[in-house]
Design a protein around this motif. Structure first.
Motif, PDB file in Angstrom:
ATOM      1  N   ARG A   1       0.865  -1.183   0.000  1.00 32.02           N
ATOM      2  CA  ARG A   1       0.000   0.000   0.000  1.00 32.02           C
ATOM      3  C   ARG A   1       0.895   1.225   0.000  1.00 32.02           C
TER       4      ARG A   1
ATOM      5  N   TYR B   1      -3.527  11.377   6.128  1.00 35.58           N
ATOM      6  CA  TYR B   1      -3.623  10.025   6.666  1.00 35.58           C
ATOM      7  C   TYR B   1      -2.461   9.148   6.189  1.00 35.58           C
TER       8      TYR B   1
ATOM      9  N   ASP C   1      -5.169   3.766   0.139  1.00 25.05           N
ATOM     10  CA  ASP C   1      -6.282   3.985   1.080  1.00 25.05           C
ATOM     11  C   ASP C   1      -6.696   5.459   1.051  1.00 25.05           C
TER      12      ASP C   1
ATOM     13  N   HIS D   1      -9.128   6.523   2.886  1.00 24.37           N
ATOM     14  CA  HIS D   1      -9.584   6.732   4.258  1.00 24.37           C
ATOM     15  C   HIS D   1     -10.859   7.571   4.327  1.00 24.37           C
TER      16      HIS D   1
ATOM     17  N   GLU E   1      -8.961   1.766  -1.565  1.00 26.08           N
ATOM     18  CA  GLU E   1      -9.666   1.452  -0.310  1.00 26.08           C
ATOM     19  C   GLU E   1     -10.453   2.644   0.227  1.00 26.08           C
ATOM     20  N   ASP E   2     -11.599   2.354   0.807  1.00 31.93           N
ATOM     21  CA  ASP E   2     -12.449   3.355   1.455  1.00 31.93           C
ATOM     22  C   ASP E   2     -12.497   4.661   0.663  1.00 31.93           C
TER      23      ASP E   2
ATOM     24  N   GLU F   1     -13.525  -1.678   6.835  1.00 37.58           N
ATOM     25  CA  GLU F   1     -12.832  -1.816   8.124  1.00 37.58           C
ATOM     26  C   GLU F   1     -13.643  -1.265   9.293  1.00 37.58           C
TER      27      GLU F   1
ATOM     28  N   ARG G   1     -13.500  -5.672   3.659  1.00 33.59           N
ATOM     29  CA  ARG G   1     -12.360  -5.532   4.585  1.00 33.59           C
ATOM     30  C   ARG G   1     -12.722  -5.678   6.051  1.00 33.59           C
TER      31      ARG G   1
END
Ligand code: GCO
Ligand code: MG
Length: 402
Positions: A147, A159, A210, A212, A236-237, A262, A283
């Motif tokens: 990642r 982040y 990510d 986030h 991701e997200d 998550e 996730r």
């Protein structure tokens, strides 16, 4: 066999962990992780005050009935505190079952579907050059999936970036710090970051990123589209997921694979995402989604829709969750990848474990149960310390998603 006692351990070897130990009248113990980053004591109270008195005397083999008892029987169901507590009991019972039957937990979940599970690590840097150096370092360590996050020009913090010299750790002791966020500089920066990573490291390395939860669906769609030439393993997200239809909009615009989950606690957080095929990877973690009993059902449901797993594995999930996730990943058919963010040395010493990293993959070990212990004497040397995740504000001061 009967559950004879249970106790909650809170320790902070660098960061806080909440662990449930369940004991039986036959002398077999099991461990379950109950850590909820920044809200640890609420799960400890839920267990001590409301759950432990109800499980004493029950048969620890009855994982399904005890799960239903704690979920349906509470009347107030779901939510991260409840589901982390339910997970702690559930995972401790699977650990006991494995030890009692003298077999690793993966054998109780279907047996080995593979010899080891692919993991991804985190490479970070204050800018693109530093992020590239960190990718090179992780490749040297043997990781096949990485990642990549980097600092954003024009933003003082973002982040996933380690403080200089240290490792990235999302929670900080003391009260929450505040980050600044603006989507436009981020959206301008990230495609160039991945262009450089591909240019330097070629096509074979699996790359992940990510967001986030920080983008709107249309901004996420733009990012996914602009990242297509770099063939990410996943994005991701990309946006917050309370509105599951938000992912439909992203999906309409991009073939970049999407991962989310998550912060989800039950199948109902992901039901529309999965059955509409708006995502590619789910996730959810063993600890925040009600334990192995619930996660196995989620994975089986997701398999019908070609959705694979990619369990959360940040440092705020204890080695007990890591072990449970590895047993799970060994057994289920639609395993995708497992996040691996190594714990610090103090944590490794408090939780001796049999799982290990071998050439870009991980194995849980073949001993009975989960293969993790808790050194309670050592844990007692690291008392709980209040800690929080940061909060995020837009440049004009408006509070936004971290
Ligand atoms: C990840 C996560 C974490 C979370 C953390 C919050 O992908 O690993 O986004 O870094 O921020 O687990 O407690
Ligand atoms: Mg994440």
């Amino acid at each position: 066999m009967k559950i004879s006692a249970a106790s909650v351990n809170i320790t902070s070897p660098g960061r806080n962990f909440v662990t449930l130990k369940i004991q039986t009248d036959e002398g077999i113990d099991g461990l379950g992780d109950a850590t909820l980053n920044g809200r640890e004591l609420s799960v400890a109270s839920y267990l001590n005050d409301h759950v432990i008195p109800c499980i004493i005397g029950r048969d620890p083999f009855q994982t399904e009935d005890i799960w239903q008892y704690l979920y349906r029987g509470a009347y107030w169901r779901r939510g991260p505190v409840t589901m982390a507590a339910v997970a702690a009991v559930d995972v401790a019972l699977w650990d006991i079952k494995g030890k009692a039957l003298n077999t690793p937990v993966y054998n109780l979940l279907g047996g080995k579907s593979r010899e080891s599970v692919l993991v991804y690590c985190h490479a970070t840097g204050s800018d693109t050059d530093h992020a590239l150096e960190d990718v090179a370092r992780h490749r040297e360590l043997g990781y096949k999936a990485i990642r990549v996050q980097s600092g954003i020009p024009g933003l003082s913090s973002t982040y996933g970036i380690a403080k200089s010299g240290g490792k990235y750790e999302p929670a900080e002791r003391g009260l929450p710090s505040e980050f600044a966020w603006a989507a436009e500089p981020y959206l301008r920066h990230v495609p160039g970051l991945f262009a450089r990573v591909r240019e330097n490291f070629g096509e074979e390395l699996c790359l992940l990123h990510d967001c986030h939860h920080r983008l709107t669906p249309i901004d996420a769609a733009r990012l996914g589209k602009e990242l297509e030439p770099f063939h990410l393993f996943w994005l991701e997200d990309p946006t917050t997921a309370e509105l599951q239809e938000g992912f439909k909009l992203i999906r309409q615009h991009t073939t970049t694979p999407i991962a989310v989950g998550e912060v989800f606690n039950s199948i109902w957080d992901a039901h529309d995402l999965i059955r509409n095929q708006w995502i590619d990877f789910i996730r959810m973690s063993v600890v925040h989604a009600g334990g192995l009993t619930h996660l196995k059902k989620i994975a089986d449901f997701a398999a019908l829709y070609h959705v694979r797993t990619g369990c959360h594995g940040a440092t705020d999930l204890s080695p007990v969750t890591m072990a449970a996730a590895l047993h799970f990943g060994m057994a289920i058919h639609n395993f995708g990848i497992q996040e691996h963010m190594p714990h610090n040395g103090e944590t490794e010493a408090v939780f001796p474990h049999s799982y290990e990293f071998v050439d870009g993959n991980m194995v849980p070990g073949d001993g009975p149960g989960l293969g993790v212990d808790l050194d309670e004497a050592l844990a007692a040397k690291y008392p709980y310390q209040r800690a929080y995740l940061p909060v995020n504000r837009r440049l004009d001061g408006t509070l936004t998603d971290w």
